[in-house]
Design an enzyme around this catalytic site. Sequence first.
Site, mmCIF file in Angstrom:
data_model
loop_
_atom_site.group_PDB
_atom_site.id
_atom_site.type_symbol
_atom_site.label_atom_id
_atom_site.label_comp_id
_atom_site.label_asym_id
_atom_site.label_seq_id
_atom_site.Cartn_x
_atom_site.Cartn_y
_atom_site.Cartn_z
ATOM 1 N N GLU A 16 -11.823 1.847 1.670
ATOM 2 C CA GLU A 16 -10.457 1.303 1.650
ATOM 3 C C GLU A 16 -9.599 1.850 2.790
ATOM 4 O O GLU A 16 -8.963 2.892 2.646
ATOM 5 C CB GLU A 16 -9.779 1.607 0.302
ATOM 6 C CG GLU A 16 -8.365 1.037 0.235
ATOM 7 C CD GLU A 16 -7.649 1.296 -1.092
ATOM 8 O OE1 GLU A 16 -8.172 2.056 -1.929
ATOM 9 O OE2 GLU A 16 -6.558 0.743 -1.271
ATOM 10 N N LYS A 74 -12.488 -2.702 1.075
ATOM 11 C CA LYS A 74 -11.222 -2.957 0.380
ATOM 12 C C LYS A 74 -10.077 -2.864 1.391
ATOM 13 O O LYS A 74 -9.503 -1.791 1.595
ATOM 14 C CB LYS A 74 -11.046 -1.946 -0.766
ATOM 15 C CG LYS A 74 -9.706 -2.045 -1.473
ATOM 16 C CD LYS A 74 -9.710 -1.297 -2.795
ATOM 17 C CE LYS A 74 -8.339 -1.262 -3.420
ATOM 18 N NZ LYS A 74 -8.330 -0.818 -4.805
HETATM 19 P P1 13P Z 1 -2.565 -1.746 -5.182
HETATM 20 O O1 13P Z 1 -3.277 -3.033 -5.505
HETATM 21 O O2 13P Z 1 -1.440 -1.433 -6.095
HETATM 22 O O3 13P Z 1 -2.217 -1.654 -3.722
HETATM 23 O O4 13P Z 1 -3.613 -0.593 -5.414
HETATM 24 C C1 13P Z 1 -4.879 -0.722 -4.942
HETATM 25 C C2 13P Z 1 -5.478 0.597 -4.826
HETATM 26 O O5 13P Z 1 -6.441 0.900 -5.475
HETATM 27 C C3 13P Z 1 -4.876 1.562 -3.894
HETATM 28 O O6 13P Z 1 -5.807 2.555 -3.585
#
Ligand code: 13P
Length: 340
Positions: free
Chosen positions: A177, A219
């Site tokens: 991510e 992600k």
């Molecule tokens: P949000 O969808 O609230 O941005 O959170 C996703 C997430 O896992 C952040 O690490």
Amino acid sequence: MNLQNLTDTAKALVADGKGLLAMDESNPTCNKRFAKLGIPQTVDARHAYREMIVTTPGLGECISGAILYDETIRQQKKDGTPFLKVLTDAGIIPGIKVDAGARDLAAHPGEKITEGLDGLRDRLAEYFQMGARFAKWRAVIAIGDDIPSRSCIEANAHALARYAALCQEAGLVPVVEPEVLMDGDHTLEQCRAATEEVLRTVFIQLNSQRVMLEGMILKPNMVLPGLICPTQASVDEVANITVKSLWRTVPAAVPGIAFLSGGQSAELASARLNTMNLRFKSKLPWALAFSFARAIQQPALEIWQGKEANVPAAQQALLHRARCNRAARRGEYTAAMERT
Ligand code: 13P
């Protein structure tokens, strides 16, 4: 490492009509969200809230995997059933956030580096043994005057790749991510440029650390103008530019891309994901899915308010958002769904 198991898990996480539920807010983040609604910031309240989520009837229809936090993965329902069992019984694969949070990057004002590599191999082994089958690590990249810097992007990409390789060694699918933040007044074009540079660097590092792309999930953020940018973008513009940026930077071997919501409203997150799938699904090598926290949870949290009596209505709101996002994966989401 068993590549087949990793590949099977990665594919299951982005199976048709499904996506991830991020419920891995750290205690400080969870407490902050509770405080805004006047909910007590206690271990008991966090426990009750997470029990409300994992026991939502029908969640497994739309949710392939749930990302937990260290506190949550060790918790049980009031009747003693471990949350891990509740999830797996519902057909939901348990995952775990393993980064230790983002701290200021030395000598880089306004920029962050995500920590947590020390001791990670041992923590991953424990989580696998408990039943987790995937993990998450979030890097944050801010846009501003002269940032993001090359050094911040490289340091975060390197940490993501080190984490991903350790996950695969442990039998866990890494959710990678790199989040380009929405905060600020930057333009859509600035977000596109930053997102593409970040993703290119992340994949160079993933290759360098010998991460098997078939056994991971990306992600990313959607490509969006800053929250206070005077020129906002239409749903179509966001869908087009986001898919174009991913097309340029994400190798075809990656099975799935599961977006974070990042502070978008729940409806906009669904509408934008829907338009991407409606327009491009048949032409793309990877699945376009979701891994939302706020865009699935927020309406339910606001209804729950920390009260047992509100649990059924909160669960209904949670399931509603999960169903909207299932429809968005298929290009079948409509604004009318919000009125039912
Ligand atoms: P949000 O969808 O609230 O941005 O959170 C996703 C997430 O896992 C952040 O690490």
